[in-house]
Scaffold this motif. Sequence first.
Motif, PDB file in Angstrom:
ATOM      1  N   SER A 265     -18.119   2.780 -18.862  1.00 46.53           N
ATOM      2  CA  SER A 265     -16.739   2.393 -19.113  1.00 46.53           C
ATOM      3  C   SER A 265     -16.026   3.322 -20.084  1.00 46.53           C
ATOM      4  O   SER A 265     -14.796   3.353 -20.115  1.00 46.53           O
ATOM      5  N   ALA A 266     -16.768   4.082 -20.912  1.00 52.60           N
ATOM      6  CA  ALA A 266     -16.138   5.005 -21.852  1.00 52.60           C
ATOM      7  C   ALA A 266     -15.851   6.368 -21.226  1.00 52.60           C
ATOM      8  O   ALA A 266     -15.149   7.188 -21.808  1.00 52.60           O
ATOM      9  N   ASP A 267     -16.383   6.627 -20.018  1.00 50.07           N
ATOM     10  CA  ASP A 267     -16.176   7.899 -19.326  1.00 50.07           C
ATOM     11  C   ASP A 267     -14.713   8.001 -18.907  1.00 50.07           C
ATOM     12  O   ASP A 267     -14.202   7.133 -18.191  1.00 50.07           O
ATOM     13  N   ILE A 268     -14.021   9.076 -19.315  1.00 50.11           N
ATOM     14  CA  ILE A 268     -12.588   9.166 -19.066  1.00 50.11           C
ATOM     15  C   ILE A 268     -12.255   9.226 -17.584  1.00 50.11           C
ATOM     16  O   ILE A 268     -11.212   8.732 -17.144  1.00 50.11           O
ATOM     17  N   ASP A 269     -13.145   9.801 -16.750  1.00 48.99           N
ATOM     18  CA  ASP A 269     -12.885   9.823 -15.311  1.00 48.99           C
ATOM     19  C   ASP A 269     -12.945   8.421 -14.714  1.00 48.99           C
ATOM     20  O   ASP A 269     -12.294   8.130 -13.712  1.00 48.99           O
ATOM     21  N   THR A 270     -13.740   7.542 -15.331  1.00 48.40           N
ATOM     22  CA  THR A 270     -13.837   6.163 -14.865  1.00 48.40           C
ATOM     23  C   THR A 270     -12.482   5.459 -14.907  1.00 48.40           C
ATOM     24  O   THR A 270     -12.210   4.563 -14.102  1.00 48.40           O
ATOM     25  N   HIS A 271     -11.627   5.857 -15.832  1.00 49.44           N
ATOM     26  CA  HIS A 271     -10.351   5.167 -16.030  1.00 49.44           C
ATOM     27  C   HIS A 271      -9.418   5.332 -14.844  1.00 49.44           C
ATOM     28  O   HIS A 271      -8.505   4.526 -14.653  1.00 49.44           O
ATOM     29  N   THR A 272      -9.609   6.387 -14.053  1.00 50.24           N
ATOM     30  CA  THR A 272      -8.723   6.627 -12.912  1.00 50.24           C
ATOM     31  C   THR A 272      -9.459   6.667 -11.577  1.00 50.24           C
ATOM     32  O   THR A 272      -8.837   6.556 -10.534  1.00 50.24           O
ATOM     33  N   LYS A 273     -10.782   6.807 -11.593  1.00 47.93           N
ATOM     34  CA  LYS A 273     -11.554   6.966 -10.363  1.00 47.93           C
ATOM     35  C   LYS A 273     -11.462   5.700  -9.506  1.00 47.93           C
ATOM     36  O   LYS A 273     -11.495   4.586 -10.025  1.00 47.93           O
ATOM     37  N   THR A 274     -11.369   5.871  -8.178  1.00 42.97           N
ATOM     38  CA  THR A 274     -11.233   4.692  -7.326  1.00 42.97           C
ATOM     39  C   THR A 274     -12.423   4.459  -6.392  1.00 42.97           C
ATOM     40  O   THR A 274     -12.701   3.338  -6.027  1.00 42.97           O
ATOM     41  N   ASN A 275     -13.122   5.491  -5.970  1.00 39.59           N
ATOM     42  CA  ASN A 275     -14.230   5.367  -5.029  1.00 39.59           C
ATOM     43  C   ASN A 275     -13.725   5.002  -3.638  1.00 39.59           C
ATOM     44  O   ASN A 275     -13.896   5.747  -2.696  1.00 39.59           O
ATOM     45  N   ALA A 276     -13.090   3.826  -3.499  1.00 32.67           N
ATOM     46  CA  ALA A 276     -12.541   3.417  -2.204  1.00 32.67           C
ATOM     47  C   ALA A 276     -11.594   2.237  -2.413  1.00 32.67           C
ATOM     48  O   ALA A 276     -11.645   1.549  -3.429  1.00 32.67           O
ATOM     49  N   LEU A 277     -10.719   2.025  -1.425  1.00 32.98           N
ATOM     50  CA  LEU A 277      -9.872   0.840  -1.389  1.00 32.98           C
ATOM     51  C   LEU A 277     -10.402  -0.084  -0.294  1.00 32.98           C
ATOM     52  O   LEU A 277     -10.748   0.376   0.799  1.00 32.98           O
ATOM     53  N   ARG A 278     -10.470  -1.373  -0.593  1.00 39.64           N
ATOM     54  CA  ARG A 278     -10.876  -2.363   0.407  1.00 39.64           C
ATOM     55  C   ARG A 278      -9.660  -3.230   0.735  1.00 39.64           C
ATOM     56  O   ARG A 278      -9.113  -3.904  -0.139  1.00 39.64           O
ATOM     57  N   LEU A 279      -9.232  -3.206   1.977  1.00 39.61           N
ATOM     58  CA  LEU A 279      -8.088  -3.990   2.435  1.00 39.61           C
ATOM     59  C   LEU A 279      -8.586  -5.159   3.278  1.00 39.61           C
ATOM     60  O   LEU A 279      -9.255  -4.965   4.291  1.00 39.61           O
ATOM     61  N   HIS A 280      -8.262  -6.363   2.830  1.00 38.41           N
ATOM     62  CA  HIS A 280      -8.643  -7.587   3.541  1.00 38.41           C
ATOM     63  C   HIS A 280      -7.405  -8.223   4.156  1.00 38.41           C
ATOM     64  O   HIS A 280      -6.374  -8.373   3.496  1.00 38.41           O
ATOM     65  N   HIS A 281      -7.512  -8.606   5.444  1.00 38.28           N
ATOM     66  CA  HIS A 281      -6.406  -9.256   6.154  1.00 38.28           C
ATOM     67  C   HIS A 281      -6.655 -10.764   6.223  1.00 38.28           C
ATOM     68  O   HIS A 281      -7.760 -11.210   6.563  1.00 38.28           O
ATOM     69  N   ALA A 282      -5.632 -11.549   5.931  1.00 40.64           N
ATOM     70  CA  ALA A 282      -5.786 -13.006   5.886  1.00 40.64           C
ATOM     71  C   ALA A 282      -5.624 -13.667   7.255  1.00 40.64           C
ATOM     72  O   ALA A 282      -5.809 -14.884   7.378  1.00 40.64           O
ATOM     73  N   ASP A 283      -5.271 -12.896   8.292  1.00 40.26           N
ATOM     74  CA  ASP A 283      -5.025 -13.471   9.622  1.00 40.26           C
ATOM     75  C   ASP A 283      -6.258 -14.208  10.160  1.00 40.26           C
ATOM     76  O   ASP A 283      -7.378 -13.685  10.093  1.00 40.26           O
ATOM     77  N   THR A 284      -6.040 -15.406  10.716  1.00 39.51           N
ATOM     78  CA  THR A 284      -7.125 -16.183  11.325  1.00 39.51           C
ATOM     79  C   THR A 284      -6.742 -16.616  12.735  1.00 39.51           C
ATOM     80  O   THR A 284      -5.563 -16.686  13.080  1.00 39.51           O
ATOM     81  N   ASP A 285      -7.767 -16.926  13.549  1.00 37.88           N
ATOM     82  CA  ASP A 285      -7.502 -17.383  14.909  1.00 37.88           C
ATOM     83  C   ASP A 285      -7.429 -18.906  14.956  1.00 37.88           C
ATOM     84  O   ASP A 285      -7.409 -19.577  13.915  1.00 37.88           O
ATOM     85  N   SER A 286      -7.406 -19.465  16.171  1.00 38.40           N
ATOM     86  CA  SER A 286      -7.231 -20.914  16.334  1.00 38.40           C
ATOM     87  C   SER A 286      -8.381 -21.718  15.729  1.00 38.40           C
ATOM     88  O   SER A 286      -8.228 -22.888  15.388  1.00 38.40           O
ATOM     89  N   SER A 287      -9.528 -21.082  15.557  1.00 36.50           N
ATOM     90  CA  SER A 287     -10.673 -21.781  14.960  1.00 36.50           C
ATOM     91  C   SER A 287     -10.791 -21.526  13.463  1.00 36.50           C
ATOM     92  O   SER A 287     -11.744 -21.981  12.822  1.00 36.50           O
ATOM     93  N   GLY A 288      -9.814 -20.791  12.936  1.00 34.95           N
ATOM     94  CA  GLY A 288      -9.808 -20.538  11.500  1.00 34.95           C
ATOM     95  C   GLY A 288     -10.633 -19.359  11.059  1.00 34.95           C
ATOM     96  O   GLY A 288     -10.786 -19.123   9.861  1.00 34.95           O
ATOM     97  N   GLU A 289     -11.158 -18.574  12.022  1.00 32.76           N
ATOM     98  CA  GLU A 289     -11.958 -17.403  11.670  1.00 32.76           C
ATOM     99  C   GLU A 289     -11.069 -16.168  11.538  1.00 32.76           C
ATOM    100  O   GLU A 289     -10.034 -16.050  12.208  1.00 32.76           O
ATOM    101  N   PHE A 290     -11.468 -15.253  10.697  1.00 33.92           N
ATOM    102  CA  PHE A 290     -10.700 -14.024  10.511  1.00 33.92           C
ATOM    103  C   PHE A 290     -10.656 -13.224  11.808  1.00 33.92           C
ATOM    104  O   PHE A 290     -11.651 -13.130  12.534  1.00 33.92           O
ATOM    105  N   THR A 291      -9.503 -12.631  12.081  1.00 31.96           N
ATOM    106  CA  THR A 291      -9.326 -11.857  13.308  1.00 31.96           C
ATOM    107  C   THR A 291      -9.605 -10.367  13.110  1.00 31.96           C
ATOM    108  O   THR A 291      -9.745  -9.620  14.083  1.00 31.96           O
ATOM    109  N   ARG A 292      -9.667  -9.922  11.859  1.00 31.86           N
ATOM    110  CA  ARG A 292      -9.914  -8.508  11.589  1.00 31.86           C
ATOM    111  C   ARG A 292     -10.934  -8.363  10.456  1.00 31.86           C
ATOM    112  O   ARG A 292     -10.941  -9.152   9.513  1.00 31.86           O
ATOM    113  N   VAL A 293     -11.755  -7.360  10.579  1.00 24.44           N
ATOM    114  CA  VAL A 293     -12.714  -7.077   9.497  1.00 24.44           C
ATOM    115  C   VAL A 293     -11.991  -6.307   8.395  1.00 24.44           C
ATOM    116  O   VAL A 293     -10.929  -5.695   8.618  1.00 24.44           O
TER     117      VAL A 293
END
Length: 355
Positions: A265-293
């Motif tokens: 946590s003290a590493d200055i590159d840690t303060h801006t480094k992202t590694n990756a973005l994870r995008l989650h979609h809230a859309d669900t189908d008629s059974s309430g299951e997610f439609t997209r991974v």
Amino acid sequence: MKPVRILVIGLGNMGMSHAKAYHALDGYEIVGICARSEIPANKLPDGFADYPQFTDFYTALAETKPDAVSINTYTETHADFAIAAFEAGAHVFIEKPLAATVADAERVVASARKHDRKLVIGYILRHHPSWEKFVEIAKTLGKPLVMRMNLNQQSSGAFWETHKRLLNSVSPIVDCGVHYLDIMCLMTGAKPVSVNAIGVRLSEDVAPEMYNYGQLQVRFDDGSVGWYEAGWGPMISETAFFVKDVIGPKGCVSITDVEEKGAGSADIDTHTKTNALRLHHADTDSSGEFTRVDEIIRTDDEPDHDGLCLREQEFFLKSITENLDLTQHMEDALGSLRIALAADQSVRTGAPVLL
């Protein structure tokens, strides 16, 4: 076009990174470097030994007569140094926070306008391609937003000494918080209406009137809410020290935990480094299951800390050479500082602050 003759004040982590950028960019000519004490030539980066060194800002300003000044000193000096630079006819790059008080920050902005000089504040995340993408995606999640962010730093040795010097004038939720409050304002495009905060002094090394751990909560006029947490010191936990997460009606986007790469946590590159973005979609189908991974947006090729500072200084140079209108940039910096200092007031009074 002649290079912009620049004087660099403050050569700590940020100041040295900015100095390296000026050294690398053809559009700048460093006319002097200034620190509290002279730096031995063998401690300077390659190519820096021939730059004139100073230990007093006002002497350096008078002798070098720069076109621009880069201010990377402790917060309590920012306002007086910046105004002196403007009065000497120089443009100013200044590290965040802009000033120690709202009144001082307003004086700096007023001086930039009076002398028709450029003022760029060091909001490094605005120049980070992964964070730009993070903000862009957050704007697609609907309203209101829930924004959860922190940056705790378990510091020891030289890092803790630096933090203790910072704590003489500024708390963690102000010093680091202005970055993330700025991001929250960009994501919502809304006005902050109130802030509530808590803070705790966790070390005898910290002055009785200061605290080295704090958390703030801010409300916006579109119904969005955000919290930010920051702590410095050898006692700070490294569990969940890096949380950058935004939730909206349509889903959420998160910066994945950089701890997976082993950075502390003290590493200055840690303060801006992202590694990756994870995008989650809230859309669900008629059974309430997610439609997209969930989507994983890789950011492995992002610039490191010095690379980001280079991008900042390219923007500063462009603002001078192309006469960019920085009105909104300055207003945004004032806005995020107002929220952060209101949070500090809330810590000290124990009461919410209306903005």
